[in-house]
Design an enzyme around this catalytic site. Structure first.
Site: not given
Ligand code: CTP
Length: 131
Positions: A47, A49
């Site tokens: 991905k 990441k």
């Molecule tokens: N999520 C959420 N609220 C946030 C951040 C994440 O509800 N503020 C949710 C995402 O929508 C997803 C889950 O947590 O369903 C896992 O998200 P993940 O991608 O691991 O976290 P992120 O903080 O969004 O990471 P990144 O910035 O790397 O995308």
């Protein structure tokens, strides 16, 4: 009474934060059981990441949460249908940054996108620490 028997959700959950916790707690409020598929380091590489915390530790943190029933490993985009069927899940949930992306699962279970917690993300934390 909870409406669903077993929910499933997917994520990387790197640098575990309050947005992750609130999402998992809200999903757990909807179902008797919550299965969480944690993205492997290899899948994150696909991905594009890079994780700060390795898979085994991210999985251990999620597994220790009282609202989580079981952790499984996510290795590819295609496994969702078989995960839902093999684990007898009747609900699939993601944050609303994924809205519409997994509607194909509606053939197998209910699909819900919950609002994200505003103002926090793993990306933001990484950028903050870089400064
Ligand atoms: N999520 C959420 N609220 C946030 C951040 C994440 O509800 N503020 C949710 C995402 O929508 C997803 C889950 O947590 O369903 C896992 O998200 P993940 O991608 O691991 O976290 P992120 O903080 O969004 O990471 P990144 O910035 O790397 O995308």
């Amino acid at each position: 009474m909870k409406k669903y028997k077993r929910a499933i959700t997917y994520g990387t959950f790197d640098l575990f934060h309050i947005g992750h916790l609130r999402l998992l707690k809200r999903i757990a409020d909807l179902a008797d059981e919550l299965y969480v598929a944690v993205s492997s380091d290899e899948f994150n590489a696909i991905k594009g990441k890079t994780c700060v915390i390795p898979f085994e530790e991210r999985a251990e943190i999620i597994d220790a949460l009282g609202c989580v029933t079981r952790v499984i490993r996510e290795d590819n985009w295609e496994q969702k249908v078989s995960d839902v069927l093999d684990n007898h899940c009747d609900l699939f949930v993601m944050g609303d940054d994924w809205k519409g992306k997994f509607d194909f699962l509606k053939d197998y279970c209910d699909v819900i996108y919950l609002p994200r917690t505003p103002g926090v993300s793993t990306t933001d934390i990484k950028q903050y620490l870089k400064k």
